[in-house]
Design a protein around this motif. Structure first.
Motif, short mmCIF file in Angstrom:
data_model
loop_
_atom_site.label_atom_id
_atom_site.label_comp_id
_atom_site.label_asym_id
_atom_site.label_seq_id
_atom_site.Cartn_x
_atom_site.Cartn_y
_atom_site.Cartn_z
N ALA A 80 0.83 -1.21 0.00
CA ALA A 80 0.00 0.00 0.00
C ALA A 80 0.86 1.26 0.00
N ARG A 81 1.95 1.23 0.75
CA ARG A 81 2.86 2.39 0.79
C ARG A 81 3.47 2.64 -0.59
N ASP A 111 0.82 4.18 -2.79
CA ASP A 111 0.57 5.57 -2.41
C ASP A 111 1.71 6.48 -2.87
N ARG A 145 1.43 6.91 -6.59
CA ARG A 145 0.30 7.80 -6.89
C ARG A 145 0.71 9.26 -6.66
N GLY A 146 1.43 9.51 -5.58
CA GLY A 146 1.91 10.86 -5.29
C GLY A 146 2.85 11.39 -6.36
N LEU A 186 -4.73 0.44 2.28
CA LEU A 186 -4.75 1.59 1.38
C LEU A 186 -5.46 2.78 2.01
N PRO A 187 -5.01 3.98 1.70
CA PRO A 187 -5.72 5.17 2.19
C PRO A 187 -7.17 5.17 1.70
N SER A 227 -8.83 7.32 0.29
CA SER A 227 -9.02 7.97 -1.01
C SER A 227 -8.97 6.99 -2.17
N PHE A 228 -8.36 5.83 -1.99
CA PHE A 228 -8.27 4.83 -3.04
C PHE A 228 -9.55 4.00 -3.16
#
Length: 122
Positions: free
Chosen positions: A60-61, A64, A67-68, A91-92, A94-95
C-alpha cells in the motif's frame, strides 16, 4: 490514461502499467514478503498474520508513493480474498471509491496476458 495493476499473493506483489484497458501489461516492479521467521514469537499463526499485514502495508505504501508521483491515473488490484482484504485495509481511504478496480482472484503465478484478460475492459 495510465493504469497501475498490482497482482499480489501472500509472498509477492508484482506491479504492471498499461496505457489503456486493452493494452499489454508492462512490468514495473516487484515487492517480496519477508521470510516470516520470528523465533521469539511462539504462535506461528499470529506471526504469519502479522507478516502478511506488514507486507500489505508495504504494498500500500508503494502504491501511495507512486500515486503521489503521478505514476498512474487508475489502480487495479488482483489478489485472492485474504490478501485483497488486507490491501483494502492498508490503502488510504481515497483509493477505495475513487478509481480502484478489484479482481478477487489469485493470479500472481499467471502470465501478464492472463492477468490482462481477467481485468475489466472499461
Amino acid at each position: 490514461m495510465k493504469i497501475r495493476v498490482v497482482v499480489a499473493d501472500e509472498r509477492q506483489a508484482d506491479f504492471f502499467d498499461a496505457f489503456s484497458p486493452t493494452t499489454p501489461l508492462q512490468p514495473c516492479g516487484t515487492l517480496r514478503n519477508g521470510d516470516g521467521q520470528h523465533p521469539e514469537l511462539a504462535d506461528e499463526r499470529s506471526t504469519e498474520r502479522h507478516d502478511l499485514t506488514v507486507f500489505a502495508n508495504e504494498v500500500a505504501r508503494r502504491i501511495d508513493v507512486d500515486r503521489g508521483r503521478h505514476a498512474f491515473d487508475r489502480l487495479a488490484i488482483v489478489a485472492g480474498p485474504r490478501v485483497l482484504g488486507l490491501l483494502r485495509q492498508a490503502l488510504p481511504h481515497s483509493f477505495r471509491n475513487v478509481f480502484t478496480v478489484e479482481v478477487r482472484k489469485d493470479l500472481r503465478a499467471h502470465s501478464p496476458d492472463e492477468v490482462r484478460e481477467a481485468l475489466p475492459r472499461s
